[in-house]
Design a protein around this motif. Structure first.
Motif: not given
Lengths: 769, 217
Positions: B191-205
């Motif tokens: 849930e902390h990798a759903v937007d590159p703005l606030t996480g390292p990637s969007a890989d978690g989506l």
């Protein structure tokens, strides 16, 4: 009513009848003239509870008795600001950031407890500042911490540093607050007196502001949160306002004075308070920090109608043997005190029950103007509240120490400089691997930076950046800075340099700096040389804020930071808050990888300024000369340029220049982005260097002239950026471009990124495991 | 689902929204699951992690409804503290112990998706490498040798640390599932990798979109 409590209670009646009884005022930290002042106020000897109350309220930590006369300048010299909703004197200042949002932030020291018991000392430092922010009506949204320790390799640093970091990690992580930045530095002057300064920031809607005032006779006083125990009894007077001796045995003896933190209870307390505020159930609120119930009751009463009646036997206790003096002085954590209308008490208690938060009605607001406390019906405190809340005010003698001239005369220009490219290269690698400039992941990996999901930038970026509004991209940027070496050389200029750097760090994200907080860490105010440092620092900060147009909204003074008679370097830590109109348009410090070469531009003027520099300190163990000369007008123009350029989408990266100068800044940006760069210094810098220095790569690389920043431009942004530089009158020089796998200074040296990062990354893990 | 001390609940809700679904708040003290199609137990420190991580949360009233529903096939994702709760509730095998090194670790880590057939990972390809943050102090996966062998043989290892094994997990296991693949627990935080703005990637989506394809089908 059974026994020992009643027998032990020293009532007002008894005090009046036993006038000459000797009292342990000196052990509680009161001077003789202060004790005599209490006798005069009361017209009798104080009861044991009153003596306890005055001793903590009149301690340096709570009363600001030595600093008040200087701190007035922050208000007197404050620049006009439309952004300030509440200022100094509240628990924390409140700043309007637009779109209906307000932000409150403050930094506070927990230096002495963190030396005695590093883990709990640091943990409760976080807990205390978070409650300060909560008491303003805001939801805490992030924390930061500024840390100073003794030499990195010293055995005691291996005890203190890991404990402090684990304490911050334990408390902040469990509370669900992202840790978005701070500082870490080492110097021998902090060996017996580390600095642990914790910052918290919170956000609210304009109408949510709460006050720490007890108004309306008949309103109920409710103490809620943890039960009161014997922890931290006398912490404010015994720890925070006294100097440590040399023996570590003494620190062991003081351990019971350090409080123990329970972040789970604090998390429940936060959610509980926010629900109480939302329900309009609170007319006044104060957190319990230093001096616990004594401080909360006197300050609430003094700021309000003036009178309060408190039944100390109603205070929920963790230890049934505590009597009135201990209850008043206890610094048990995770407690708050609220003033509630009688008709809303039931609702108030129901919200507390929902969150499993213990609450007890302990008293009422009165119209008598006196703070009266009873113990099983017998008065044990009966004083005019304002006399305890206001405390004495001292104008301490101050004197510029003679050694200051000697220090200034020790010019770093005389130090041997590195010879040729190989020497410059070696010095750069030495700087990057030095503990103060090394990669901080060993520390920051222990902090949760992601929780709440709004962290846009965190360490090792120049500033922390938090999104406040998902729809509009509104956010806030925060940075803290302080440089003890600069301040040792010149506390006035050193403080302005710290202010300038924090301001520039915030600006480097594209945010507009709005407000300033501070934590002023100094030695003993009873030492005229320290008092001179303090006065100069305060004057420097007040003058600097006036030039930059940002008001001081609050802060904290920590005196008695010394070992024996040797004070720490004067270390004002300055926090700057900025507003970011759209966090999606923020440059980071990392050079852009995989996007083709980006043009690099150096902003600001470079002079040969090495006094207090990292180069002199790391490569020569030298501290002397003059610190760099701040130019805050230029700083203001630079910040304007950066905000405009970020808003226009011209910046791919931006990194401020500070310790270690251009060389260290370039290295950090290369390592952060995972891409190299090639820069040309000879000739290219001649426009910025005074004539004789043209082609002096040493100065270009390692000087610490203030007001500088290096930026990487977006493709095609060169012309637009150049015209902005002209508009804001910021000197700008193209120095090269990003790309490749090395940091290369043409005709000088080249370092592959692997080698650049190797020592940088290894230092802290090798020291601390 | 929010317990006292849950911290990443609003992040999980945001990720659910980002995946195109509607988040529903479940409270630890309530009974019933409000007819939801899937449940996420978020990260945090439920009940202060007192006694043992997740040990108290498993006795929360709402768990009396969750456990049978999960056994009957309801998709349940436990992230970090949620994973610890699922292990304590015996919905997943094994346990989470103190990190090797005994320090909290917050780091962006490459992970390998070992099983892309579960309710929560079918948006990924088998063997796919993703970058998601880990942030925990008690994330070292442990189980007895027999259980580990069964997990490997049955494909119940869902995620593995793909580079360093940061916390000393057995066989570098970062996440596991039950036999039916509807219950998944993992220590890293998608849930902390759903937007590159606030996480390292969007890989978690993919975790959150995976479960939607199952529900829609």
């Amino acid at each position: 009513m059974t026994g020992p409590d009643l027998v032990a209670a020293d009532t007002v009646e008894r005090a009046a009848a036993t006038a000459g009884q000797p009292q342990p005022y000196a052990e509680l930290g009161l001077k003789q003239d202060e004790y005599e002042k209490i006798l005069a106020i009361l017209g009798r000897r104080p009861t044991a509870a009153e003596l306890a109350l005055y001793s903590v309220m009149w301690s340096e930590h709570c009363s600001y008795k030595s600093s008040k006369v200087h701190l007035r300048q922050f208000a007197e010299k404050a620049p006009p600001s439309g952004a300030l909703l509440a200022g100094i004197g509240h628990n924390a200042g409140v700043v309007d950031i637009g779109q209906g949002y307000a932000v409150t932030f403050k930094i506070e020291s927990h230096n002495h407890p963190s030396y005695v018991e590093p883990h709990q000392g640091a943990a409760t430092g976080v807990g205390g500042i978070v409650r300060d922010i909560l008491a303003m009506g805001a939801r805490p949204i992030a924390v930061m911490d500024a840390l100073r320790f003794g030499p990195a390799a010293a055995p005691d640093t291996a005890r203190v540093l890991p404990g402090v970091v684990s304490g911050i990690s334990f408390y902040g992580n469990c509370l669900g607050l992202p840790n978005i930045g701070g500082e870490l530095d080492f110097d021998a002057c902090y060996a017996g007196n580390p600095l642990v300064n914790a910052l918290c920031v919170g956000v609210m809607q304009h109408g949510d502001l709460q006050v720490a005032e007890a108004h309306g006779p008949g309103n109920k006083v409710i103490l809620f949160g943890s039960a009161t125990g014997p922890d931290g009894v006398g912490g404010a007077s015994v720890l925070a306002s006294a100097t440590f001796g040399d023996a570590s045995a003494e620190s062991a003896a003081k351990r019971p004075s350090v409080q123990v933190g329970d972040p789970f209870t604090e998390k429940l307390l936060i959610e509980c308070c926010l629900e109480l505020f939302a329900g309009g159930l609170v007319t006044g609120i104060q957190d319990l920090g230093a001096a616990g119930v004594a401080c909360a009751t006197t300050e609430l009463a003094a700021a309000g109608t003036g009178g309060m009646a408190v039944r100390l036997d109603e205070v929920p206790l963790r230890d049934a043997t505590l009597g009135p003096p201990e209850i008043l002085m206890s610094e048990s954590q995770e407690r708050m005190m609220a003033v509630v209308e009688p008709g809303r008490v039931a609702e108030f208690l129901a919200v507390c029950a929902k969150w499993d938060v213990r609450a007890a009605v302990v008293g009422e607001v009165t119209g008598t103007g006196r703070l009266v406390m009873t113990w099983h019906g017998e008065p044990v405190v009966d004083i005019p509240a304002a006399t305890a809340a206001d405390g004495p005010v001292y104008t301490r003698p101050l004197a510029r120490p003679a050694a200051q001239d000697e220090l200034a005369a020790s010019d770093p220009a005389a130090l041997p400089r590195p010879a040729g490219g190989a020497g410059l290269r070696a010095d750069l690698l030495a700087l990057l691997a030095s503990p103060g400039l090394a990669d901080k992941s060993w520390v920051t990996d222990q902090y949760d930076r992601y929780v709440r999901g709004d962290t846009v930038l965190a360490t090792p970026e120049d500033a922390g950046l938090i999104r406040v509004d998902e729809a509009t991209g509104l956010g806030i940027a925060l940075a803290t800075d302080g440089n003890g070496r600069y301040c040792r050389l010149d506390p006035y200029l050193g403080t302005q340099l710290a202010l300038g750097e924090a301001y520039r760090n915030v600006a480097a994200t594209g945010a507009r700096p709005l407000a300033v907080t501070n934590c002023l860490n100094f030695g003993s105010p009873e030492d005229p040389a320290v008092m001179w440092q303090f006065a100069e620092a305060v004057r420097g900060l007040a003058d600097g804020c006036a030039v930059l147009g940002v008001p001081v909204t609050g802060g904290n003074v920590s005196f008695y930071n010394q070992t024996g008679t040797t004070p720490i370097h004067p270390t004002p830590v300055i926090g700057v808050l900025g507003v970011h109109d759209d966090v999606r348009r923020r440059p980071g410090i990392g050079f852009p990888a995989g996007a083709g070469p980006a043009a690099l531009v150096l902003l600001g003027r470079t002079e040969p300024e090495f006094g207090g520099s990292a180069w002199a300190y790391v490569c020569h163990g030298h501290l002397g000369g003059r610190p760099p000369m701040p130019d805050l007008e230029a700083e203001r123009r630079l910040a304007g340029l950066l905000a405009a350029a970020a808003a226009a989408g011209l910046l791919a990266a931006a990194h401020d220049l500070s310790e270690g100068g251009l060389a260290v800044a370039l290295a950090e940006s290369c390592l952060r982005g995972g891409v190299g760069c090639t820069v040309q210094l000879s000739g290219q810098l001649s426009g910025q260097l005074s004539g004789s220095l043209a082609g002096d790569p040493f100065t270009a690389l390692f000087s610490e002239s203030a007001g500088r920043c290096v930026v990487a431009l977006q493709p095609g942004a060169d012309e637009a950026f150049a015209s902005l530089c002209a508009e804001y009158e910021v000197p700008a020089q193209n120095i090269g471009a990003t790309g490749g796998g090395s940091l290369t200074v043409t005709d000088c040296f080249s370092v592959p990124l692997d080698e650049l990062g190797a020592g940088h990354v290894r230092t802290l893990p090798e020291l601390f495991g | 689902m929010t317990f006292p001390g849950s911290l990443d609940d609003r992040d999980a809700a945001r990720a659910v929204t980002a995946a195109g679904a509607e988040p529903v708040v479940l409270w630890h003290g309530d009974r019933g699951l409000k007819g939801v199609d899937a449940v996420i137990l978020p990260g945090g420190f439920s009940y202060g992690d007192y006694l043992r991580c997740g040990a108290i949360a498993r006795f929360a009233p709402v768990m009396s409804d969750l456990v049978p529903a999960a056994r009957a096939g309801l998709p349940v994702l436990g992230i970090c503290n949620g994973f610890q709760i699922l292990c304590e509730a015996h919905l997943l095998p094994g346990a989470l112990t103190r990190n090797a090194g005994l320090r909290f670790i917050n780091r962006d880590l490459p992970l390998r998706v070992e099983n892309a057939r579960t309710a929560w990972t079918r948006a990924y390809a088998g063997g796919e490498r993703i970058v998601v943050p880990l942030k925990s102090g008690e994330g070292a996966y442990a189980a007895d040798p027999g259980t580990l062998a069964d997990l490997e043989a049955s494909g119940a290892v869902v995620l593995r640390y793909a580079a360093d094994n940061p916390n000393g997990s057995a066989a570098a296991i970062a996440g596991v599932c039950n036999a039916d693949g509807n219950v998944v627990g993992l220590m890293p935080h998608p849930e902390h990798a759903v937007d590159p703005l606030t996480g390292p990637s969007a890989d978690g989506l993919g975790f959150f979109t995976s479960v939607l394809t199952g529900v829609a089908a």
